[in-house]
Design a protein around this motif. Structure first.
Motif, PDB file in Angstrom:
ATOM      1  N   ASP A 224     -12.860  -7.959  -9.899  1.00  0.00           N
ATOM      2  CA  ASP A 224     -13.905  -8.673  -9.150  1.00  0.00           C
ATOM      3  C   ASP A 224     -13.335  -9.236  -7.851  1.00  0.00           C
ATOM      4  O   ASP A 224     -13.968  -9.164  -6.794  1.00  0.00           O
ATOM      5  N   GLU A 225     -12.129  -9.771  -7.948  1.00  0.00           N
ATOM      6  CA  GLU A 225     -11.519 -10.379  -6.747  1.00  0.00           C
ATOM      7  C   GLU A 225     -11.142  -9.327  -5.711  1.00  0.00           C
ATOM      8  O   GLU A 225     -11.267  -9.564  -4.513  1.00  0.00           O
ATOM      9  N   LEU A 226     -10.701  -8.162  -6.181  1.00  0.00           N
ATOM     10  CA  LEU A 226     -10.391  -7.091  -5.233  1.00  0.00           C
ATOM     11  C   LEU A 226     -11.671  -6.624  -4.540  1.00  0.00           C
ATOM     12  O   LEU A 226     -11.705  -6.392  -3.321  1.00  0.00           O
ATOM     13  N   LEU A 227     -12.744  -6.494  -5.336  1.00  0.00           N
ATOM     14  CA  LEU A 227     -14.010  -5.995  -4.784  1.00  0.00           C
ATOM     15  C   LEU A 227     -14.639  -6.989  -3.803  1.00  0.00           C
ATOM     16  O   LEU A 227     -15.403  -6.592  -2.926  1.00  0.00           O
ATOM     17  N   ALA A 228     -14.313  -8.268  -3.968  1.00  0.00           N
ATOM     18  CA  ALA A 228     -14.891  -9.285  -3.073  1.00  0.00           C
ATOM     19  C   ALA A 228     -14.381  -9.136  -1.638  1.00  0.00           C
ATOM     20  O   ALA A 228     -14.986  -9.654  -0.699  1.00  0.00           O
ATOM     21  N   GLY A 229     -13.245  -8.436  -1.486  1.00  0.00           N
ATOM     22  CA  GLY A 229     -12.789  -8.095  -0.138  1.00  0.00           C
ATOM     23  C   GLY A 229     -12.382  -9.273   0.717  1.00  0.00           C
ATOM     24  O   GLY A 229     -11.940 -10.306   0.227  1.00  0.00           O
ATOM     25  N   ARG A 230     -12.563  -9.102   2.022  1.00  0.00           N
ATOM     26  CA  ARG A 230     -12.037 -10.043   3.014  1.00  0.00           C
ATOM     27  C   ARG A 230     -12.536 -11.471   2.820  1.00  0.00           C
ATOM     28  O   ARG A 230     -11.799 -12.422   3.031  1.00  0.00           O
ATOM     29  N   THR A 231     -13.787 -11.605   2.397  1.00  0.00           N
ATOM     30  CA  THR A 231     -14.327 -12.963   2.274  1.00  0.00           C
ATOM     31  C   THR A 231     -14.085 -13.549   0.877  1.00  0.00           C
ATOM     32  O   THR A 231     -14.442 -14.691   0.600  1.00  0.00           O
ATOM     33  N   GLY A 232     -13.465 -12.769  -0.009  1.00  0.00           N
ATOM     34  CA  GLY A 232     -13.166 -13.245  -1.370  1.00  0.00           C
ATOM     35  C   GLY A 232     -11.807 -13.932  -1.427  1.00  0.00           C
ATOM     36  O   GLY A 232     -11.155 -14.133  -0.400  1.00  0.00           O
ATOM     37  N   PRO A 233     -11.365 -14.277  -2.651  1.00  0.00           N
ATOM     38  CA  PRO A 233     -10.112 -15.020  -2.822  1.00  0.00           C
ATOM     39  C   PRO A 233      -8.871 -14.274  -2.329  1.00  0.00           C
ATOM     40  O   PRO A 233      -7.874 -14.896  -1.989  1.00  0.00           O
ATOM     41  N   ARG A 234      -8.940 -12.933  -2.282  1.00  0.00           N
ATOM     42  CA  ARG A 234      -7.757 -12.187  -1.834  1.00  0.00           C
ATOM     43  C   ARG A 234      -7.676 -12.067  -0.323  1.00  0.00           C
ATOM     44  O   ARG A 234      -6.648 -11.673   0.225  1.00  0.00           O
ATOM     45  N   GLY A 235      -8.779 -12.326   0.354  1.00  0.00           N
ATOM     46  CA  GLY A 235      -8.769 -12.359   1.815  1.00  0.00           C
ATOM     47  C   GLY A 235      -8.521 -11.021   2.500  1.00  0.00           C
ATOM     48  O   GLY A 235      -8.159 -10.973   3.673  1.00  0.00           O
ATOM     49  N   LYS A 236      -8.674  -9.911   1.787  1.00  0.00           N
ATOM     50  CA  LYS A 236      -8.558  -8.595   2.440  1.00  0.00           C
ATOM     51  C   LYS A 236      -9.393  -7.567   1.697  1.00  0.00           C
ATOM     52  O   LYS A 236      -9.688  -7.737   0.503  1.00  0.00           O
ATOM     53  N   ASP A 237      -9.747  -6.508   2.411  1.00  0.00           N
ATOM     54  CA  ASP A 237     -10.527  -5.426   1.803  1.00  0.00           C
ATOM     55  C   ASP A 237      -9.593  -4.467   1.067  1.00  0.00           C
ATOM     56  O   ASP A 237      -8.524  -4.135   1.578  1.00  0.00           O
ATOM     57  N   PHE A 238     -10.025  -4.039  -0.096  1.00  0.00           N
ATOM     58  CA  PHE A 238      -9.247  -3.046  -0.863  1.00  0.00           C
ATOM     59  C   PHE A 238     -10.005  -1.727  -0.925  1.00  0.00           C
ATOM     60  O   PHE A 238     -11.230  -1.690  -0.945  1.00  0.00           O
ATOM     61  N   ASN A 239      -9.253  -0.652  -0.991  1.00  0.00           N
ATOM     62  CA  ASN A 239      -9.812   0.694  -1.110  1.00  0.00           C
ATOM     63  C   ASN A 239      -9.570   1.180  -2.543  1.00  0.00           C
ATOM     64  O   ASN A 239      -8.619   0.748  -3.189  1.00  0.00           O
ATOM     65  N   MET A 240     -10.448   2.056  -3.036  1.00  0.00           N
ATOM     66  CA  MET A 240     -10.251   2.559  -4.396  1.00  0.00           C
ATOM     67  C   MET A 240     -10.084   4.078  -4.434  1.00  0.00           C
ATOM     68  O   MET A 240     -10.763   4.788  -3.688  1.00  0.00           O
ATOM     69  N   ARG A 241      -9.174   4.564  -5.297  1.00  0.00           N
ATOM     70  CA  ARG A 241      -8.970   5.994  -5.504  1.00  0.00           C
ATOM     71  C   ARG A 241      -8.767   6.253  -6.987  1.00  0.00           C
ATOM     72  O   ARG A 241      -7.998   5.534  -7.626  1.00  0.00           O
ATOM     73  N   TRP A 242      -9.426   7.246  -7.540  1.00  0.00           N
ATOM     74  CA  TRP A 242      -9.225   7.614  -8.948  1.00  0.00           C
ATOM     75  C   TRP A 242      -9.339   9.119  -9.076  1.00  0.00           C
ATOM     76  O   TRP A 242     -10.432   9.676  -9.006  1.00  0.00           O
ATOM     77  N   VAL A 243      -8.186   9.795  -9.252  1.00  0.00           N
ATOM     78  CA  VAL A 243      -8.207  11.256  -9.367  1.00  0.00           C
ATOM     79  C   VAL A 243      -8.532  11.663 -10.812  1.00  0.00           C
ATOM     80  O   VAL A 243      -9.072  12.724 -11.051  1.00  0.00           O
ATOM     81  N   ALA A 244      -8.165  10.778 -11.769  1.00  0.00           N
ATOM     82  CA  ALA A 244      -8.267  11.086 -13.202  1.00  0.00           C
ATOM     83  C   ALA A 244      -7.196  12.061 -13.662  1.00  0.00           C
ATOM     84  O   ALA A 244      -7.313  12.678 -14.717  1.00  0.00           O
ATOM     85  N   SER A 245      -6.154  12.219 -12.840  1.00  0.00           N
ATOM     86  CA  SER A 245      -4.898  12.844 -13.276  1.00  0.00           C
ATOM     87  C   SER A 245      -3.847  11.798 -12.994  1.00  0.00           C
ATOM     88  O   SER A 245      -3.602  11.468 -11.819  1.00  0.00           O
ATOM     89  N   MET A 246      -3.218  11.265 -14.027  1.00  0.00           N
ATOM     90  CA  MET A 246      -2.245  10.203 -13.796  1.00  0.00           C
ATOM     91  C   MET A 246      -1.142  10.648 -12.830  1.00  0.00           C
ATOM     92  O   MET A 246      -0.707   9.867 -11.984  1.00  0.00           O
ATOM     93  N   VAL A 247      -0.702  11.882 -12.961  1.00  0.00           N
ATOM     94  CA  VAL A 247       0.364  12.365 -12.063  1.00  0.00           C
ATOM     95  C   VAL A 247      -0.058  12.251 -10.599  1.00  0.00           C
ATOM     96  O   VAL A 247       0.730  11.818  -9.753  1.00  0.00           O
ATOM     97  N   ALA A 248      -1.291  12.624 -10.298  1.00  0.00           N
ATOM     98  CA  ALA A 248      -1.745  12.581  -8.903  1.00  0.00           C
ATOM     99  C   ALA A 248      -1.902  11.133  -8.439  1.00  0.00           C
ATOM    100  O   ALA A 248      -1.522  10.777  -7.321  1.00  0.00           O
ATOM    101  N   ASP A 249      -2.456  10.282  -9.308  1.00  0.00           N
ATOM    102  CA  ASP A 249      -2.625   8.873  -8.932  1.00  0.00           C
ATOM    103  C   ASP A 249      -1.265   8.183  -8.760  1.00  0.00           C
ATOM    104  O   ASP A 249      -1.068   7.425  -7.817  1.00  0.00           O
ATOM    105  N   VAL A 250      -0.338   8.459  -9.662  1.00  0.00           N
ATOM    106  CA  VAL A 250       0.990   7.835  -9.542  1.00  0.00           C
ATOM    107  C   VAL A 250       1.724   8.394  -8.323  1.00  0.00           C
ATOM    108  O   VAL A 250       2.408   7.651  -7.605  1.00  0.00           O
TER     109      VAL A 250
END
Ligand code: AHM
Ligand code: MG
Length: 332
Positions: A224-250
């Motif tokens: 939730d805090e990551l998704l809140a982005g710049r105006t949330g508690p973390r103070g920055k925008d985050f991007n999301m990536r999910w390949v669903a192959s652990m090898v590719a994500d790692v």
């Protein structure tokens, strides 16, 4: 340009640094050769009728893809006769495969997920092979399952191959992480990056969001805090990536940072997470730590977990150190 092949790299590790023994060198070369064979099989796709599923299930009740079975066979056949192993264990086999008596027995145990990310095979997205090497306890006549149940911190080597636009082999022997690219014309892996480092800070996370309703409160709060982005508690925008192959994500995280999460969730209370400790979490955690990252199950370092079962599952939080520490702190 001076090209350092995997063979030369390993010989130099043995000769100058004394990091490895000749049996371990042979083991890595054989695994690398098997990965090349798997890369070729995958590359043929529908031309060789290797896509799609078998009528079989593995020990976890998952339907096996044809390429799961083919990759498993390739790794077994390549590694059984060289004299470097005592036994092998695979995500795709119920029980360990002990080296037959007709071959000499070595001092290592090899564990692997022959084809990680199988759900991506039929849609032509990157998949991979993950492996882990342990020392077989001394003076053992017959290797049994419990001999494999060693904490990840005892691994002597771990690695993965990614079968993507290029075929890569990423390796650690406990002194840094090195990346080799398959030169398809020569048929050999060539060192293309040494001492990979994961940036401590990141703005990218990797999780299967469709499971959100099943997560535990610390994970919900963190995301939730990551998704809140710049105006949330973390103070920055985050991007999301999910390949669903652990090898590719790692591999992405090793290249440019990020945090990968497969938390435990409420779908199947008996199963702590989806990923397997011995074939996925341990080798990847060894690699990530060797690259300066961190890896926990939410409460403790994955490499410190004392396994109780070969096919045991575990929650995984790994990647950029500061983010892994952040989400781990929320579990406390
Ligand atoms: P597999 O070894 O059966 O392919 O399962 C492991 C894979 C990982 O590579 C990946 O991170 C995860 O499963 C994806 O799971 P989901 O399909 O739930 O997103
Ligand atoms: Mg897997």
């Amino acid at each position: 340009m001076r090209r350092i092949t995997l063979t030369r790299f390993l010989i130099e590790e043995q000769r100058h640094k004394g990091v490895i023994q000749s049996d371990l060198r042979l083991l890595i070369e054989v695994v690398a050769r098997a990965c090349k064979a798997i890369a070729i099989a995958i590359g043929k796709g529908n031309l060789a009728d290797v896509l799609g599923s078998n009528a079989t299930e593995n020990v976890q009740g998952e339907v096996q893809k044809k390429l799961d079975v083919i990759s498993n066979e390739i790794l077994l056949e390549a590694n059984e006769w060289g004299g470097h192993l005592a036994a092998m264990a695979s995500e795709e086999m119920d029980h360990p495969y002990v080296i037959p008596h007709r071959y000499p027995k070595g001092e290592y145990l090899l564990l692997f997920d022959p084809l990680d990310g199988s759900s991506n095979i039929d849609v032509n997205v990157s998949v991979g092979t993950i492996f882990s090497v342990l020392q077989c306890p001394e003076n053992i006549d017959h290797v049994e399952e419990h001999h494999f149940l060693q904490a990840g911190a005892k691994q002597v080597c771990a690695g993965y191959a990614v079968y993507g636009p290029t075929t890569l082999l990423v390796l650690t022997l406990g002194n840094g992480v090195h990346c080799f690219t398959l030169d398809r014309e020569l048929g050999s892996f060539v060192l293309t990056e040494s001492n990979l480092r994961i940036p401590e800070e990141t703005k990218e996370f990797s999780i299967n969001m469709s499971n959100m309703r099943h997560w535990e409160p610390p994970v919900r709060r963190y995301i939730d805090e990551l998704l809140a982005g710049r105006t949330g508690p973390r103070g920055k925008d985050f991007n999301m990536r999910w390949v669903a192959s652990m090898v590719a994500d790692v591999h992405r995280i090793l290249t440019r940072g990020g945090i990968f999460m497969y938390p435990r969730d409420a779908r199947e209370p008996g199963k702590p997470g989806k990923l397997r400790l011995m074939y996925e979490a341990n080798p990847m955690s060894f690699i990530v730590e060797q690259a300066g990252g961190a890896s926990t199950d939410g409460t403790q370092r994955i490499l410190d977990i004392q396994p109780t079962e070969l096919h045991q599952r575990v929650a995984v939080f790994l990647g950029s150190k500061n983010e892994v520490e952040h989400v781990t702190a929320y579990h406390r």
